[in-house]
Structure formats: structure tokens, C-alpha cells
Design an enzyme around this catalytic site. Sequence first.
Site, PDB file in Angstrom:
ATOM      1  N   ARG A   3       0.821  -1.220   0.000  1.00  0.00           N
ATOM      2  CA  ARG A   3       0.000   0.000   0.000  1.00  0.00           C
ATOM      3  C   ARG A   3       0.852   1.266   0.000  1.00  0.00           C
ATOM      4  O   ARG A   3       0.471   2.263   0.607  1.00  0.00           O
ATOM      5  CB  ARG A   3      -0.939   0.050   1.211  1.00  0.00           C
ATOM      6  N   ARG A  17      -3.377   6.448   1.193  1.00  0.00           N
ATOM      7  CA  ARG A  17      -3.902   7.621   1.899  1.00  0.00           C
ATOM      8  C   ARG A  17      -2.941   8.321   2.835  1.00  0.00           C
ATOM      9  O   ARG A  17      -3.201   9.425   3.269  1.00  0.00           O
ATOM     10  CB  ARG A  17      -5.174   7.222   2.657  1.00  0.00           C
ATOM     11  N   ARG A  34      -7.668  11.665  -4.650  1.00  0.00           N
ATOM     12  CA  ARG A  34      -8.889  10.985  -4.176  1.00  0.00           C
ATOM     13  C   ARG A  34     -10.025  11.969  -3.898  1.00  0.00           C
ATOM     14  O   ARG A  34     -11.194  11.600  -3.908  1.00  0.00           O
ATOM     15  CB  ARG A  34      -8.590  10.146  -2.927  1.00  0.00           C
ATOM     16  N   TYR A  48     -14.280 -13.302  -0.409  1.00  0.00           N
ATOM     17  CA  TYR A  48     -15.049 -12.112  -0.813  1.00  0.00           C
ATOM     18  C   TYR A  48     -16.254 -12.487  -1.656  1.00  0.00           C
ATOM     19  O   TYR A  48     -17.346 -11.931  -1.489  1.00  0.00           O
ATOM     20  CB  TYR A  48     -14.141 -11.116  -1.555  1.00  0.00           C
TER      21      TYR A  48
HETATM   22  O1  CP3 Z   1       0.014  -1.962  -2.443  1.00  0.00           O
HETATM   23  C1  CP3 Z   1      -0.280  -1.066  -3.258  1.00  0.00           C
HETATM   24  O2  CP3 Z   1       0.120   0.109  -3.147  1.00  0.00           O
HETATM   25  C2  CP3 Z   1      -1.041  -1.448  -4.521  1.00  0.00           C
HETATM   26  C3  CP3 Z   1      -2.458  -1.314  -4.488  1.00  0.00           C
HETATM   27  C4  CP3 Z   1      -3.342  -2.265  -3.694  1.00  0.00           C
HETATM   28  C5  CP3 Z   1      -4.596  -1.857  -3.169  1.00  0.00           C
HETATM   29  N1  CP3 Z   1      -5.240  -2.957  -2.690  1.00  0.00           N
HETATM   30  C6  CP3 Z   1      -5.100  -0.475  -3.220  1.00  0.00           C
HETATM   31  C7  CP3 Z   1      -6.158  -0.070  -2.281  1.00  0.00           C
HETATM   32  C8  CP3 Z   1      -3.222  -3.627  -3.432  1.00  0.00           C
HETATM   33  C9  CP3 Z   1      -2.049  -4.556  -3.724  1.00  0.00           C
HETATM   34  C10 CP3 Z   1      -4.423  -4.046  -2.801  1.00  0.00           C
HETATM   35  C11 CP3 Z   1      -4.688  -5.440  -2.422  1.00  0.00           C
HETATM   36  C12 CP3 Z   1      -5.891  -5.755  -1.633  1.00  0.00           C
HETATM   37  N2  CP3 Z   1      -7.130  -5.192  -1.729  1.00  0.00           N
HETATM   38  C13 CP3 Z   1      -5.974  -6.806  -0.687  1.00  0.00           C
HETATM   39  C14 CP3 Z   1      -4.844  -7.753  -0.319  1.00  0.00           C
HETATM   40  C15 CP3 Z   1      -3.852  -7.131   0.576  1.00  0.00           C
HETATM   41  C16 CP3 Z   1      -4.385  -6.710   1.918  1.00  0.00           C
HETATM   42  O3  CP3 Z   1      -4.463  -5.500   2.139  1.00  0.00           O
HETATM   43  O4  CP3 Z   1      -4.697  -7.588   2.715  1.00  0.00           O
HETATM   44  C17 CP3 Z   1      -7.271  -6.812  -0.163  1.00  0.00           C
HETATM   45  C18 CP3 Z   1      -7.816  -7.746   0.917  1.00  0.00           C
HETATM   46  C19 CP3 Z   1      -8.000  -5.807  -0.845  1.00  0.00           C
HETATM   47  C20 CP3 Z   1      -9.433  -5.428  -0.680  1.00  0.00           C
HETATM   48  C21 CP3 Z   1      -9.557  -4.058  -0.146  1.00  0.00           C
HETATM   49  N3  CP3 Z   1      -9.337  -2.916  -0.877  1.00  0.00           N
HETATM   50  C22 CP3 Z   1      -9.939  -3.673   1.160  1.00  0.00           C
HETATM   51  C23 CP3 Z   1     -10.271  -4.640   2.297  1.00  0.00           C
HETATM   52  C24 CP3 Z   1      -9.948  -2.282   1.186  1.00  0.00           C
HETATM   53  C25 CP3 Z   1     -10.431  -1.428   2.334  1.00  0.00           C
HETATM   54  C26 CP3 Z   1      -9.396  -1.201   3.344  1.00  0.00           C
HETATM   55  C27 CP3 Z   1      -8.741   0.121   3.114  1.00  0.00           C
HETATM   56  O5  CP3 Z   1      -7.515   0.214   3.281  1.00  0.00           O
HETATM   57  O6  CP3 Z   1      -9.479   1.093   2.792  1.00  0.00           O
HETATM   58  C28 CP3 Z   1      -9.529  -1.816  -0.091  1.00  0.00           C
HETATM   59  C29 CP3 Z   1      -9.352  -0.405  -0.510  1.00  0.00           C
HETATM   60  C30 CP3 Z   1      -8.051  -0.003  -1.097  1.00  0.00           C
HETATM   61  N4  CP3 Z   1      -7.262  -0.785  -1.887  1.00  0.00           N
HETATM   62  C31 CP3 Z   1      -7.437   1.288  -0.963  1.00  0.00           C
HETATM   63  C32 CP3 Z   1      -6.264   1.251  -1.711  1.00  0.00           C
HETATM   64  C33 CP3 Z   1      -5.289   2.384  -1.938  1.00  0.00           C
HETATM   65  C34 CP3 Z   1      -8.024   2.473  -0.212  1.00  0.00           C
HETATM   66  C35 CP3 Z   1      -9.000   3.126  -1.120  1.00  0.00           C
HETATM   67  C36 CP3 Z   1      -9.290   4.570  -0.795  1.00  0.00           C
HETATM   68  O7  CP3 Z   1      -8.571   5.436  -1.297  1.00  0.00           O
HETATM   69  O8  CP3 Z   1     -10.261   4.807  -0.073  1.00  0.00           O
END
Ligand code: CP3
Length: 350
Positions: free
Chosen positions: A25, A29, A38, A151
Site C-alpha cells: 500500500r 492515503r 482521491r 469475498y
Molecule cells: O500496495 C499497493 O500500493 C497497490 C495497491 C493495492 C490496493 N489494494 C489499493 C487499495 C493492493 C495490492 C491491494 C490489495 C488488496 N485489496 C488486498 C490484499 C492485501 C491486503 O491489504 O490484505 C485486499 C484484501 C484488498 C481489498 C480491499 N481494498 C480492502 C479490504 C480495502 C479497504 C481497506 C482500506 O484500506 O481502505 C480496499 C481499498 C483499497 N485498496 C485502498 C487502496 C489504496 C483504499 C482506497 C481509498 O482510497 O479509499
Amino acid sequence: MSRADRFLRACRGEPVDAIPVWLMRQAGRYMKEYRDLRARYSFLTLCKTPSLATEVMLQPVETLAVDAAILFSDILVLVEAMGLDLVFEDKAGPILTNPARTPQAISSLKTPDPEDDLGYVMEAIRVSRKALGGKVPLIGFSGAPFTLATYIIEGRSSREFVYAKGLMYQDPATFHRLMDTLAHATSLYLKAQVAAGAQALQVFDTWAMALAPGDYREYVLPHMKRLMEELGSTGVPVIHFSLGASTLLEHIKESGAKVISLDWKIDIGEARRRLGPEIPVQGNLDPAALFQPPDRLKDTILTLIGQAAQWPGYIFNLGHGIHPSTSVERVHQLIETVHSFPTDRTQDLT
Ligand code: CP3
């Protein structure tokens, strides 16, 4: 040797000029540049617009000295392309409004054609590679079959996985059929990412630790073996990440994963001893450790590297995604501390 190749060298277990570091990540944010974008676009719009996905992917590469970039996307876009409706809600995270819980619903999931159905991901990879200009390698990624299955069945993130495990125990044939469909879909998706330009792959099996080791062997391992075998033909390193990997370490190794990414619940030195010198590892700082004052943070990082870098094949990372309230200043310090670690000490020990 330089920033351009130390990550891939470490993935192959080769000596490096400095320990490579990137952060899960890393585009997100905690960075003002991300929050500014965003404010104008939804998360899915960022994912689905190759020029914007590229801009976000580049933010940490330009402002931080990370040694790898990761495609900006989400594991759930594949599930959306399989026919489920995906929304991201600010507090609740991702929601699939029509989860698939019956044999019929699971049979009607489609296997996406990566270029036709997820063309925006492939285009984001092509545009990202061009924008990176060889500065650092680009990592592509996907969810692993089990994590995607949770999911698809639950419809959202879960703690107890009542529906997913319910289906697994009550109707194992349907569950295996879903895992089979997902192993095939992720294999096609990841191979297409490599064809589009991804130079390494990370497979996120975030929720695998929810299973007893025996159930992992029965319901997940055969599908992971097949996936890893198919990805072998791409020739790029495949990193396996899961939370709580310590409970499944030997099984994950048996899956054929080339690099294993660990969370912070295990001492990384112990993980390396259990896996053996031939398996490169990635990890495993607790993301919350970045809330420590600078001197404590430095000690924590150096102690961790001291254990991890006993053999070549080590990539520094967090044990899970960086928390949105993390200070960018601390992240700079983290990267500097990792890069300052003398690598001749690693090579002496080989
Ligand atoms: O790592 C990176 O920088 C690359 C981008 C990336 C995102 N999601 C962007 C994201 C990657 C590799 C993921 C993987 C992902 N997504 C996983 C596996 C890794 C982990 O975190 O366990 C999972 C389970 C998801 C599903 C997901 N997406 C969830 C549960 C959430 C909500 C939690 C949160 O942090 O808000 C997301 C949203 C998400 N994915 C954001 C980002 C940058 C936040 C979105 C926003 O800007 O509001």
C-alpha cells in the site's frame, strides 16, 4: 548494480548492493498527493483510468526511494469482471452486493478474458512501465483463490468467514469447483499482466490463516500448487503473501511460491530457518512500528534486518499494508535505515 535491479536480484536470491525495500500500500492515503487525487476521483475511477492509476503508482517512486513499484489496482476488480457488483464504501471497505453462495450462482461466474474484460488493468501496466522508464521494476498482483473466494461468498471482509467456511464444509464439491475456477482465472490474469509488462507478481492470500492447517492442505494447497506451476512458465518471481503465514509456512513453501512475504507474528530469523536458505523472504515490520519515535524505529528495523539478512534473498517490507495515519517522514527514515545496512555483512554469511 542499482535501484533498478536490486529488488529482482533479491527475489532470485542473488547478492545485492543494498537491501531492497518497498511497502505494501505504498501508494495510498498516508500520502498527501494521493489524498488530493482521491478528493477528485473515486477509488475505482483511479483503478480504471490507466493514466490516473499510473500517476498514483508513481507517487511513492518519485517521493520515496523505494526499489519497486506496484501496479495501482485492487484484488477485487477480477471478481467484478467475473460478474459480481463491486462498490467501495468509505467506512465499510469493499462490498459485493450480490455475493455468490449457491452452486448455481457459483456456476454462473465467468472466467474473464484479461484483455477484453480487464483491459484497463493491462493498459495501466503498459502505461506504468513506460512512465517508470526502467527506474524500478513493476510488480503485478492478484488475490489468491481462497482470499477471492471469501469475498465472493461473504460479499465483504470478514472475521469468522461463516458463509465461506459454511460452504466449504457443507458442499466441498462446490467449494472446490469455485477454487478451480479462481485458480484458472487468476492464472490467466497474472500471465496477461506479465505479457503486458509486469516484472514480478505478488499473490495476496490475506485470509488463508483463517484455516486450520489440515483444511488448508485439503481445500487450498492443490489449487495453489496448480496456480504456481502455471505461473512458472512466465519466468518472473512470484511472491506469496498472507497474514499469519507462520501457521502455514511449510505448506506455502510446498505450493511452489518462489518468495514468501511474512507478517510480523513470527521472528523473521525463525521463518528463514524453517524455510531454508533457498527461499527468499519479504517482510515483516509491524506497520504500527512506524508510530514509534525515530530512535526506537531505527533499532527495531536494524534488529529485524540482522535476523533476516543471514542469507541473501531478502526484501524489506511491512507485514501488511501501511496505515493511512503513518507519517511520511517516518517512511523516509525507514527507507534510509534499510539502505544504510551494510550488505557485505549478508554476503559474508553465505
Ligand atoms: O500496495 C499497493 O500500493 C497497490 C495497491 C493495492 C490496493 N489494494 C489499493 C487499495 C493492493 C495490492 C491491494 C490489495 C488488496 N485489496 C488486498 C490484499 C492485501 C491486503 O491489504 O490484505 C485486499 C484484501 C484488498 C481489498 C480491499 N481494498 C480492502 C479490504 C480495502 C479497504 C481497506 C482500506 O484500506 O481502505 C480496499 C481499498 C483499497 N485498496 C485502498 C487502496 C489504496 C483504499 C482506497 C481509498 O482510497 O479509499
